[in-house]
Design a protein around this motif. Structure first.
Motif, PDB file in Angstrom:
ATOM      1  N   GLY A 114      35.732  40.811  39.681  1.00  0.00           N
ATOM      2  CA  GLY A 114      34.079  41.196  39.630  1.00  0.00           C
ATOM      3  C   GLY A 114      34.073  41.418  41.085  1.00  0.00           C
ATOM      4  O   GLY A 114      34.584  41.043  41.746  1.00  0.00           O
ATOM      5  N   GLU A 115      32.886  42.033  41.181  1.00  0.00           N
ATOM      6  CA  GLU A 115      32.520  42.418  42.292  1.00  0.00           C
ATOM      7  C   GLU A 115      32.131  40.921  43.236  1.00  0.00           C
ATOM      8  O   GLU A 115      32.168  40.729  44.414  1.00  0.00           O
ATOM      9  N   THR A 116      31.664  39.976  42.898  1.00  0.00           N
ATOM     10  CA  THR A 116      30.958  38.715  43.431  1.00  0.00           C
ATOM     11  C   THR A 116      32.069  38.105  44.381  1.00  0.00           C
ATOM     12  O   THR A 116      31.598  37.877  45.494  1.00  0.00           O
ATOM     13  N   PRO A 117      33.140  37.744  43.977  1.00  0.00           N
ATOM     14  CA  PRO A 117      33.966  36.947  44.729  1.00  0.00           C
ATOM     15  C   PRO A 117      34.734  37.848  45.784  1.00  0.00           C
ATOM     16  O   PRO A 117      35.310  37.190  46.580  1.00  0.00           O
ATOM     17  N   LEU A 167      40.932  33.776  35.479  1.00  0.00           N
ATOM     18  CA  LEU A 167      39.784  33.112  34.469  1.00  0.00           C
ATOM     19  C   LEU A 167      39.925  33.930  33.136  1.00  0.00           C
ATOM     20  O   LEU A 167      39.506  33.389  32.145  1.00  0.00           O
ATOM     21  N   ASP A 168      39.989  35.361  33.387  1.00  0.00           N
ATOM     22  CA  ASP A 168      39.968  36.279  31.847  1.00  0.00           C
ATOM     23  C   ASP A 168      40.409  37.486  32.142  1.00  0.00           C
ATOM     24  O   ASP A 168      41.021  37.534  33.438  1.00  0.00           O
ATOM     25  N   ALA A 169      40.592  38.129  31.394  1.00  0.00           N
ATOM     26  CA  ALA A 169      41.289  39.502  31.379  1.00  0.00           C
ATOM     27  C   ALA A 169      40.877  40.361  30.237  1.00  0.00           C
ATOM     28  O   ALA A 169      40.362  39.855  28.997  1.00  0.00           O
ATOM     29  N   GLY A 173      24.408  36.623  31.272  1.00  0.00           N
ATOM     30  CA  GLY A 173      24.714  35.165  31.000  1.00  0.00           C
ATOM     31  C   GLY A 173      26.278  34.876  30.517  1.00  0.00           C
ATOM     32  O   GLY A 173      26.472  33.763  30.579  1.00  0.00           O
ATOM     33  N   HIS A 174      27.117  35.753  30.590  1.00  0.00           N
ATOM     34  CA  HIS A 174      28.352  35.379  30.296  1.00  0.00           C
ATOM     35  C   HIS A 174      29.138  34.542  31.525  1.00  0.00           C
ATOM     36  O   HIS A 174      28.747  34.929  32.576  1.00  0.00           O
ATOM     37  N   VAL A 175      29.856  33.917  30.987  1.00  0.00           N
ATOM     38  CA  VAL A 175      30.744  33.225  32.301  1.00  0.00           C
ATOM     39  C   VAL A 175      32.296  33.602  31.680  1.00  0.00           C
ATOM     40  O   VAL A 175      32.543  33.263  30.653  1.00  0.00           O
ATOM     41  N   GLY A 176      32.990  33.916  32.737  1.00  0.00           N
ATOM     42  CA  GLY A 176      34.241  34.351  32.197  1.00  0.00           C
ATOM     43  C   GLY A 176      34.102  35.463  31.221  1.00  0.00           C
ATOM     44  O   GLY A 176      33.119  36.359  31.308  1.00  0.00           O
ATOM     45  N   PHE A 177      34.720  35.551  29.975  1.00  0.00           N
ATOM     46  CA  PHE A 177      34.169  36.510  28.989  1.00  0.00           C
ATOM     47  C   PHE A 177      33.636  35.628  28.003  1.00  0.00           C
ATOM     48  O   PHE A 177      33.838  36.082  26.854  1.00  0.00           O
ATOM     49  N   ASN A 178      33.244  34.353  27.873  1.00  0.00           N
ATOM     50  CA  ASN A 178      32.443  33.721  27.192  1.00  0.00           C
ATOM     51  C   ASN A 178      30.932  34.274  26.952  1.00  0.00           C
ATOM     52  O   ASN A 178      30.123  34.116  27.693  1.00  0.00           O
ATOM     53  N   ALA A 229      32.317  51.753  33.937  1.00  0.00           N
ATOM     54  CA  ALA A 229      31.321  52.084  34.952  1.00  0.00           C
ATOM     55  C   ALA A 229      31.236  51.326  36.349  1.00  0.00           C
ATOM     56  O   ALA A 229      31.096  52.008  37.187  1.00  0.00           O
ATOM     57  N   ARG A 230      31.668  50.109  36.372  1.00  0.00           N
ATOM     58  CA  ARG A 230      31.469  49.225  37.498  1.00  0.00           C
ATOM     59  C   ARG A 230      32.946  49.019  38.048  1.00  0.00           C
ATOM     60  O   ARG A 230      33.141  48.967  39.265  1.00  0.00           O
ATOM     61  N   TYR A 231      33.860  48.917  37.122  1.00  0.00           N
ATOM     62  CA  TYR A 231      35.164  48.409  37.659  1.00  0.00           C
ATOM     63  C   TYR A 231      36.302  49.513  37.842  1.00  0.00           C
ATOM     64  O   TYR A 231      37.417  49.270  38.186  1.00  0.00           O
ATOM     65  N   GLY A 232      35.947  50.774  37.261  1.00  0.00           N
ATOM     66  CA  GLY A 232      36.691  51.757  37.331  1.00  0.00           C
ATOM     67  C   GLY A 232      38.130  52.072  36.317  1.00  0.00           C
ATOM     68  O   GLY A 232      39.107  52.502  36.694  1.00  0.00           O
ATOM     69  N   GLU A 242      20.202  40.469  43.931  1.00  0.00           N
ATOM     70  CA  GLU A 242      18.799  40.488  43.201  1.00  0.00           C
ATOM     71  C   GLU A 242      18.920  40.733  41.937  1.00  0.00           C
ATOM     72  O   GLU A 242      18.202  40.420  41.004  1.00  0.00           O
ATOM     73  N   ARG A 243      19.954  41.678  41.668  1.00  0.00           N
ATOM     74  CA  ARG A 243      20.003  42.183  40.191  1.00  0.00           C
ATOM     75  C   ARG A 243      20.371  40.870  39.155  1.00  0.00           C
ATOM     76  O   ARG A 243      20.225  40.992  37.957  1.00  0.00           O
ATOM     77  N   LYS A 244      21.097  39.990  39.791  1.00  0.00           N
ATOM     78  CA  LYS A 244      21.196  38.652  39.104  1.00  0.00           C
ATOM     79  C   LYS A 244      20.148  37.505  38.918  1.00  0.00           C
ATOM     80  O   LYS A 244      20.411  36.603  38.522  1.00  0.00           O
ATOM     81  N   ALA A 245      19.123  37.844  39.862  1.00  0.00           N
ATOM     82  CA  ALA A 245      17.988  36.757  39.974  1.00  0.00           C
ATOM     83  C   ALA A 245      17.527  36.562  38.665  1.00  0.00           C
ATOM     84  O   ALA A 245      17.218  35.135  38.503  1.00  0.00           O
TER      85      ALA A 245
HETATM   86  C1  GLP Z   1      32.968  40.338  34.374  1.00  0.00           C
HETATM   87  C2  GLP Z   1      33.865  39.092  34.068  1.00  0.00           C
HETATM   88  C3  GLP Z   1      33.451  37.758  34.708  1.00  0.00           C
HETATM   89  C4  GLP Z   1      32.706  37.955  36.026  1.00  0.00           C
HETATM   90  C5  GLP Z   1      31.500  38.615  35.554  1.00  0.00           C
HETATM   91  C6  GLP Z   1      30.486  39.136  36.823  1.00  0.00           C
HETATM   92  O1  GLP Z   1      32.891  40.994  33.231  1.00  0.00           O
HETATM   93  N1  GLP Z   1      34.172  38.960  32.855  1.00  0.00           N
HETATM   94  O2  GLP Z   1      34.533  36.753  35.081  1.00  0.00           O
HETATM   95  O3  GLP Z   1      32.502  36.862  36.680  1.00  0.00           O
HETATM   96  O4  GLP Z   1      31.541  39.782  34.714  1.00  0.00           O
HETATM   97  O5  GLP Z   1      30.999  40.212  37.500  1.00  0.00           O
HETATM   98  P1  GLP Z   1      30.669  40.792  38.895  1.00  0.00           P
HETATM   99  O6  GLP Z   1      30.755  39.743  39.880  1.00  0.00           O
HETATM  100  O7  GLP Z   1      31.245  42.142  39.011  1.00  0.00           O
HETATM  101  O8  GLP Z   1      28.753  40.772  38.642  1.00  0.00           O
END
Ligand code: GLP
Length: 243
Positions: free
Chosen positions: A40-43, A69-71, A137-142, A167-170, A199-202
């Motif tokens: 994702g974009e955060t890390p 973490l996930d795929a 509110g998901h974490v990984g794909f939970n 849309a976000r990751y192409g 802020e979009r995650k606030a």
């Molecule tokens: C994704 C992934 C998550 C990631 C989250 C946030 O879909 N499954 O592991 O942490 O959504 O993504 P981003 O950091 O791009 O906001």
């Protein structure tokens, strides 16, 4: 156990270097760390800071084990949105010395359930689970509905997650499903970090940390982890109570 997570709030400009510095410190104490890593974009900025630190000789991953973490399931090999592609491009393949192991999730084989079971075994002894926060509110794909004893498994993705792949990751096509390390393994990691920026995650961060814990916002279960650190920048933390 409970709501005593450590909350680290930083100006956006300092956030990635501070998170990276903390990981550099962990690795210098324990070079053979087993870490699960999000995409994702955060890390991304944290990975860039870690690559810089490794190139400067301030850290090495050569004894560490990196676990995905996930795929997404249903994206072709090499697709730019794939988590293995992103993790390699942003971190693993840019390190001057490779990690001791990089454990990807096998999404190309004929049996994704078996791949999830194998990954559950790989995630059984995590020293550190590094996590991002999804907009729902998901974490990984939970995804919403997930429970704290859920194993690593093949999951149906929320519509918003499937759409985000393109849309976000192409992604070159819409994924059909996901495989994620389950909350049981994430809560069983020795330590967990939740990375949140912008802020979009606030609003979702506030709900995950301040509303009652439960399956509607799976990241809220992380508050049951005995060693949780939330690393938020000032934008993401802007709706949290002061102090
Ligand atoms: C994704 C992934 C998550 C990631 C989250 C946030 O879909 N499954 O592991 O942490 O959504 O993504 P981003 O950091 O791009 O906001």
């Amino acid at each position: 156990m409970g709501d005593d997570a450590r909350r680290v709030v930083l100006p956006a400009a300092d956030w990635a270097s501070a998170v990276a510095a903390e990981l550099v410190a962990r690795l210098s104490d324990r070079p053979a760390l087993r870490i699960c890593l999000p995409t994702g974009e955060t890390p991304g900025p944290v990975y860039a800071a870690l690559v810089a630190a490794a190139c400067d000789g301030r850290v090495s991953f050569d004894r560490a084990t990196l676990v995905m973490l996930d795929a997404w399931v249903g994206l072709p090999p090499g697709d730019p949105a794939r988590c293995d592609v992103r993790l390699r491009a942003e971190l693993v393949d840019r390190l001057p010395r490779p990690p001791a192991a990089f454990i990807a999730i096998d999404v190309d084989g004929p049996d994704p359930d078996a791949a999830a079971d194998r990954h559950d075994a790989a995630a059984a002894r995590l020293d550190l689970a590094i996590l991002g926060l999804g907009p729902n509110g998901h974490v990984g794909f939970n995804e919403p509905g997930s429970r704290p004893d859920d194993p690593t498994r093949l999951v149906r993705l929320a519509a918003s997650s499937r759409e985000a792949a393109v849309a976000r990751y192409g992604a070159t096509r819409v994924p059909t499903a996901g495989i994620t390390i389950g909350l049981r393994r994430l809560l069983g990691a020795e330590e967990a970090w939740l990375l949140v920026t912008g802020e979009r995650k606030a609003s979702i961060l506030r709900r995950c940390l301040e509303d009652p814990v439960g399956p509607d916002r799976p990241a809220s279960w992380l508050r049951r982890h005995p060693r949780l650190t939330v690393f938020a920048d000032e934008g993401a933390a802007s709706l949290l109570p002061r102090g």
